[in-house]
Structure formats: structure tokens, C-alpha cells
Design a protein around this motif. Structure first.
Motif, mmCIF file in Angstrom:
data_model
loop_
_atom_site.group_PDB
_atom_site.id
_atom_site.type_symbol
_atom_site.label_atom_id
_atom_site.label_comp_id
_atom_site.label_asym_id
_atom_site.label_seq_id
_atom_site.Cartn_x
_atom_site.Cartn_y
_atom_site.Cartn_z
ATOM 1 N N ALA A 93 -4.165 -9.591 13.022
ATOM 2 C CA ALA A 93 -2.896 -9.302 12.492
ATOM 3 C C ALA A 93 -2.979 -9.616 10.887
ATOM 4 N N ALA A 94 -2.597 -8.543 10.269
ATOM 5 C CA ALA A 94 -2.448 -8.816 8.801
ATOM 6 C C ALA A 94 -0.877 -8.472 8.289
ATOM 7 N N PRO A 95 -0.490 -9.054 7.420
ATOM 8 C CA PRO A 95 1.053 -8.919 6.809
ATOM 9 C C PRO A 95 1.373 -7.738 6.040
ATOM 10 N N LEU A 96 2.476 -7.212 6.191
ATOM 11 C CA LEU A 96 2.921 -6.030 5.444
ATOM 12 C C LEU A 96 3.813 -6.945 4.356
ATOM 13 N N ILE A 97 3.642 -7.003 2.985
ATOM 14 C CA ILE A 97 4.558 -7.691 2.292
ATOM 15 C C ILE A 97 5.141 -6.811 1.160
ATOM 16 N N ASP A 98 6.688 -7.281 0.911
ATOM 17 C CA ASP A 98 7.282 -6.443 0.067
ATOM 18 C C ASP A 98 7.308 -6.857 -1.559
ATOM 19 N N ARG A 99 8.051 -6.418 -2.104
ATOM 20 C CA ARG A 99 7.726 -6.394 -3.639
ATOM 21 C C ARG A 99 8.166 -8.081 -4.002
ATOM 22 N N SER A 100 8.900 -8.464 -3.330
ATOM 23 C CA SER A 100 9.476 -10.170 -3.448
ATOM 24 C C SER A 100 8.228 -11.102 -2.870
ATOM 25 N N GLY A 101 7.320 -10.636 -2.223
ATOM 26 C CA GLY A 101 6.317 -11.519 -1.599
ATOM 27 C C GLY A 101 6.629 -11.736 -0.095
ATOM 28 N N ARG A 102 7.726 -11.160 0.205
ATOM 29 C CA ARG A 102 8.214 -11.678 1.640
ATOM 30 C C ARG A 102 7.250 -10.737 2.734
ATOM 31 N N THR A 103 7.032 -11.373 3.729
ATOM 32 C CA THR A 103 6.328 -10.769 5.047
ATOM 33 C C THR A 103 7.453 -9.910 5.733
ATOM 34 N N LEU A 104 7.499 -8.594 5.817
ATOM 35 C CA LEU A 104 8.385 -7.769 6.292
ATOM 36 C C LEU A 104 7.986 -7.415 7.800
ATOM 37 N N ALA A 105 6.617 -7.187 8.241
ATOM 38 C CA ALA A 105 6.060 -6.703 9.371
ATOM 39 C C ALA A 105 4.432 -7.165 9.363
ATOM 40 N N ALA A 106 4.146 -6.853 10.394
ATOM 41 C CA ALA A 106 2.393 -7.045 10.193
ATOM 42 C C ALA A 106 1.780 -5.708 11.090
ATOM 43 N N LEU A 107 0.580 -5.710 10.888
ATOM 44 C CA LEU A 107 -0.318 -4.713 11.467
ATOM 45 C C LEU A 107 -1.133 -5.290 12.388
ATOM 46 N N ASN A 108 -1.213 -4.697 13.732
ATOM 47 C CA ASN A 108 -2.036 -5.544 14.586
ATOM 48 C C ASN A 108 -2.920 -4.555 15.367
ATOM 49 N N LEU A 109 -3.989 -5.180 15.763
ATOM 50 C CA LEU A 109 -4.995 -4.554 16.635
ATOM 51 C C LEU A 109 -5.475 -5.327 17.705
ATOM 52 N N SER A 110 -5.784 -4.698 18.922
ATOM 53 C CA SER A 110 -6.373 -5.799 20.241
ATOM 54 C C SER A 110 -7.435 -4.838 20.551
ATOM 55 N N ALA A 111 -8.090 -5.703 21.366
ATOM 56 C CA ALA A 111 -9.507 -5.220 21.828
ATOM 57 C C ALA A 111 -9.749 -6.058 22.894
ATOM 58 N N GLN A 112 -10.542 -5.667 23.880
ATOM 59 C CA GLN A 112 -11.113 -6.056 25.015
ATOM 60 C C GLN A 112 -12.234 -6.936 24.406
ATOM 61 N N VAL A 113 -12.486 -8.216 24.802
ATOM 62 C CA VAL A 113 -13.818 -8.982 24.378
ATOM 63 C C VAL A 113 -15.115 -8.601 24.869
ATOM 64 N N VAL A 114 -14.874 -7.759 26.170
ATOM 65 C CA VAL A 114 -16.333 -7.403 26.769
ATOM 66 C C VAL A 114 -16.852 -5.951 26.157
ATOM 67 N N LEU A 121 -11.617 -6.516 10.922
ATOM 68 C CA LEU A 121 -10.730 -7.303 10.127
ATOM 69 C C LEU A 121 -10.657 -6.731 8.689
ATOM 70 N N PRO A 122 -11.955 -6.225 8.103
ATOM 71 C CA PRO A 122 -11.916 -5.636 6.699
ATOM 72 C C PRO A 122 -11.083 -4.382 6.576
ATOM 73 N N PRO A 123 -11.158 -3.486 7.587
ATOM 74 C CA PRO A 123 -10.280 -2.065 7.551
ATOM 75 C C PRO A 123 -8.908 -2.639 7.803
ATOM 76 N N LEU A 124 -8.601 -3.457 8.608
ATOM 77 C CA LEU A 124 -7.245 -3.768 8.883
ATOM 78 C C LEU A 124 -6.445 -4.528 7.842
ATOM 79 N N ARG A 125 -7.190 -5.424 7.090
ATOM 80 C CA ARG A 125 -6.530 -5.963 5.848
ATOM 81 C C ARG A 125 -6.380 -4.843 4.930
ATOM 82 N N ALA A 126 -7.320 -4.043 4.640
ATOM 83 C CA ALA A 126 -7.401 -2.982 3.579
ATOM 84 C C ALA A 126 -6.130 -2.156 3.850
ATOM 85 N N ALA A 127 -5.901 -1.770 5.175
ATOM 86 C CA ALA A 127 -4.624 -0.803 5.650
ATOM 87 C C ALA A 127 -3.358 -1.574 5.147
ATOM 88 N N ALA A 128 -3.527 -2.861 5.643
ATOM 89 C CA ALA A 128 -2.440 -3.830 5.336
ATOM 90 C C ALA A 128 -1.786 -3.648 3.646
#
Length: 118
Positions: free
Chosen positions: A67-88, A100-107
Motif C-alpha cells: 500500500a502507498a498513501p494518497l496525500i492531500d494538500r495539507s499533507g493528510r493521508t486521505l486514502a491508500a492505493l493497494n495491490l495484492s498478489a499470491q506469493v506463489v 512497489l516502484p510503480p505503485l508509489r509512482a501512481a500514488a
């Protein structure tokens, strides 16, 4: 506590996060599930410091999530982007390297857009 939950809790003041954890059900869903409030608070502090969260098989055996945070103008975390995968299919190390890099970039792009809005 899921990766998204930890990410959202990391955006709160520590005492508010602690109160929410203490008042929430914290069932051990797998043998890896962290349920102790102090251990969760340490995890949340780590998430706050690094700016993202990874949870490995705490919600369900074989499932990892980021998960990576979605942050508003005041610096508050409003929501988060999340992705899940099977470890197999996507081992944790590979998930961190490839996802992680593309998830953080999208956030960051979404956060920037949120910060531009009036």
C-alpha cells in the motif's frame, strides 16, 4: 491489520492510531498475523517513516499486499492505493522489486492531482 489499514493508521497521530487499534478486533487470521498493539504501533511507525507498507501473509496464507498513501494538500493521508498478489505467483522479494516502484509512482501522481484541486 492489512497493508492499507496500516498505511491509513500511519497518517494519524500516534495516540489516535493506538486508540483505534485498542478499540478494534484484531483476530489472528494466520500464524503471521500481528495482533499485539505495541507490535502494530511499531509497524505503523515504520510504515510512516518509509512511506509505504508491505504485509506478507498476515491476512490470508499465500497473500501479500502493498500500500502507498494518497496525500492531500495539507499533507493528510486521505486514502491508500493497494495491490495484492499470491506469493506463489509473485514472491515477496519480486513483489517489492517489480510492484512497489510503480505503485508509489501512481500514488504520487494521484496525490499531486489531489493537491492541485481547490
Amino acid at each position: 491489520c492489512t497493508s492499507m489499514g496500516r498505511m491509513l493508521l500511519s497518517g494519524l497521530a500516534p495516540q489516535e492510531a493506538r486508540t483505534r487499534l485498542q478499540n478494534a478486533a484484531r483476530p489472528a487470521l494466520t500464524t503471521r498475523t500481528v495482533v499485539n498493539v505495541e507490535a502494530l504501533m511499531a509497524e505503523i511507525a515504520r510504515v510512516r517513516d518509509q512511506g509505504w507498507c508491505f504485509v506478507n501473509q498476515e491476512l490470508e496464507n499465500g497473500l501479500a499486499s502493498l500500500a502507498a498513501p494518497l496525500i492531500d494538500r495539507s499533507g493528510r493521508t486521505l486514502a491508500a492505493l493497494n495491490l495484492s498478489a499470491q506469493v506463489v505467483a509473485t514472491p515477496p522479494e519480486q513483489m517489492l522489486q517489480r510492484c512497489l516502484p510503480p505503485l508509489r509512482a501512481a500514488a504520487q501522481r494521484i496525490s499531486h492531482t489531489l493537491q492541485m484541486k481547490a
